[in-house]
Design an enzyme around this catalytic site. Structure first.
Site, short mmCIF file in Angstrom:
data_model
loop_
_atom_site.label_atom_id
_atom_site.label_comp_id
_atom_site.label_asym_id
_atom_site.label_seq_id
_atom_site.Cartn_x
_atom_site.Cartn_y
_atom_site.Cartn_z
N HIS A 172 -0.46 120.48 -23.15
CA HIS A 172 0.13 121.55 -22.32
C HIS A 172 1.41 121.04 -21.68
CE1 HIS A 172 0.48 124.77 -19.36
NE2 HIS A 172 -0.30 125.43 -20.18
N ASP A 195 -6.24 127.97 -25.07
CA ASP A 195 -6.40 128.52 -26.43
C ASP A 195 -7.51 127.86 -27.22
OD1 ASP A 195 -3.05 128.73 -25.99
OD2 ASP A 195 -4.18 130.48 -26.67
#
Ligand code: SDX
Length: 431
Positions: free
Chosen positions: A309, A366
């Protein structure tokens, strides 16, 4: 935010004092907003990873600690019985949890705006059946400006609330219709008696004379997925909405731009790539161990999708919630999915591998969202559309916050020019 200390920049033989701003949680930012005008100097930050593009009161993230809060409320507190996406949408846009009356009135506004204009509805029939749902969503959101011109002028609060309700309500109908179009199924009109997520599932899965039976666990799971995607401060698509909105573009056009940014596989499209990765392993394409090695191989463009991320250097708190929700839903549906076991195996291998540990790469939102959506029988090509449905209130909230800031200028970054020095035109005869 308050300002007290100064930062000193020593450049070109001079010392420049710059204000230092301090946020609610003590985070600090050097204010360089006048640096170019006063000193002709810019800062270089091509992915804006060290740059605050705004002050915001909407969402707080601490990437090191894995903290995410909407208007100060920890994300974990929305993982509750009967999670309610629409109350979170109100919270993000208007800054406080709605009263019963506010929630009822907003729900009524959503219901009143759930249908599509027949002109827009008819356009679905002209689309190729295999049209990517994100392309349809972006196009249809832009077209709302053609049918609801009265919402284009900016500045009227009453019109803003109705424009926001139209967007949030119609995005759900557009999403369902794009799925129905791809399957060659008749469109199911929205049912005003149903709540937001139930109505979406009805439009997705009911067939004429056979109403889709909406299980409470599925409706709750859909609310939770949308809540977890609702806002995430200045991510790629939200900052796109802000950039477009800074030119005083209307809300529909700004959110349509956000859809295009979200479509990218490094951003909102990652949940589709996660399922492709898990299916490839399941179908014998490669072993989990090979997947991990491929992700570590710098000569291989393959990434461990759903991992890493821009901000989190810890477990994405949304991934933690989704990981638990997947177990709950499978238990209540008394079903299993081999892809979940593969995802667990990949997570186990990655979290004990020095490549991922050293780089602080953890599961992000996700990694498990796709497995949960599969459990709800949502087709893979709809995953990013669901992400957009969830993120829409965040885009609207951020667009409004910027619009309400009367000191906001049009966003226009600078560049470091590294091209030709001055040169001359060479006529074609001489080339
Ligand atoms: C979302 O910004 C947001 O808030 C986004 C989002 C939201 O809610 O809006 O949270 C939603 O977009 C989540 C992210 C979804 N994307 C993916 O899952 C795609 C896979 N992830 C990677 O592409 C990557 O982690 C990014 C794009 C998410 C972040 O990219 P960065 O900033 O380049 O990652 P980094 O700087 O932390 O990378 C550090 C190192 C690099 O290697 P080295 O140069 O140090 O050797 O880690 C490597 C990267 O190559 N790395 C990965 C990796 N992610 C980072 N290596 C393998 N697999 C990965 N997934």
């Amino acid at each position: 935010m308050h300002q007290e200390e100064k930062a000193r920049l020593i450049i070109g033989g001079k010392t420049i004092e710059l204000p230092v701003l301090t946020g609610t949680e003590g985070d600090k930012a050097i204010d360089i907003s006048e640096l170019y005008d006063e000193h002709g100097i810019t800062a270089f930050d091509p992915s804006l990873g060290s740059t605050c593009m705004c002050q915001s009161t909407i969402t707080y993230i601490d990437g090191d600690k894995g903290i995410l809060r909407y208007r100060g409320i920890p994300i974990e507190q929305f993982d509750r019985p009967q999670p309610n996406f629409i109350e979170v949408a109100w919270l993000l846009i208007f800054g406080n949890l709605p009263t019963r009356r506010e929630l009822r009135d907003f729900r009524d506004l959503l219901t009143a705006n759930e249908m599509l204009h027949e002109g827009l509805h008819r356009q679905f029939g002209d689309l190729p059946p295999k049209s990517p749902p994100m392309a349809i969503l972006s196009a249809m959101l832009s077209q709302l400006a053609c049918y609801y011109e009265k919402f284009l002028p900016l500045g009227d609060d009453e019109l803003f609330i109705e424009a926001a309700a139209r967007l949030i309500s119609k995005v759900r109908t557009i999403a369902a219709y794009s799925y129905r179009r791809s399957k060659g199924l008749p469109f199911m009109y929205p049912d005003p008696a149903l709540r937001y997520c139930a109505n979406f599932l009805h439009m997705m899965f009911s067939i004429p004379y056979q109403q889709y039976i909406i299980g409470e666990e599925i409706e709750d799971a859909m609310n939770l997925v949308l809540i977890l995607h609702a806002d995430h401060e200045q991510n790629c698509s939200t900052s796109t909405v802000r950039v477009v909105g800074s030119a005083k573009a209307n809300l529909f056009a700004s959110c349509a731009a956000g859809v295009s940014a979200l479509w990218g596989p490094l951003h909102g499209g990652a949940n589709v790539e996660v399922i492709k990765m898990l299916e490839s392993i399941h179908n014998g394409g490669m072993k989990p161990e090979e997947c991990i090695e491929a992700a570590k191989d710098k000569t291989n463009p393959f990434k461990l999708f759903g991992f890493g991320h821009r901000i989190y250097r810890n477990y994405d708190p949304r991934a933690k919630i989704l990981r638990a929700a997947v177990d709950r839903v499978f238990a209540r549906l008394k079903t299993k999915d081999p892809l979940l076991d593969i995802a667990r195996k990949l997570e186990e291998l990655a979290l004990k591998d020095s490549y991922f540990i050293d780089r602080k790469l953890y599961p992000n939102v996700d990694f498990y969202s796709g497995v949960l959506l599969r459990a709800m029988e949502i087709p893979t090509n709809m995953f990013t559309v669901i992400f957009a449905m969830g993120r829409l209130p965040g885009w609207i909230a951020q667009w409004k916050e910027q619009h309400d800031n009367l000191t906001q200028k049009i966003i226009r970054p600078r560049q470091l020019y590294t091209g030709n020095k001055i040169t001359g035109y060479i006529p074609i005869e001489s080339r």
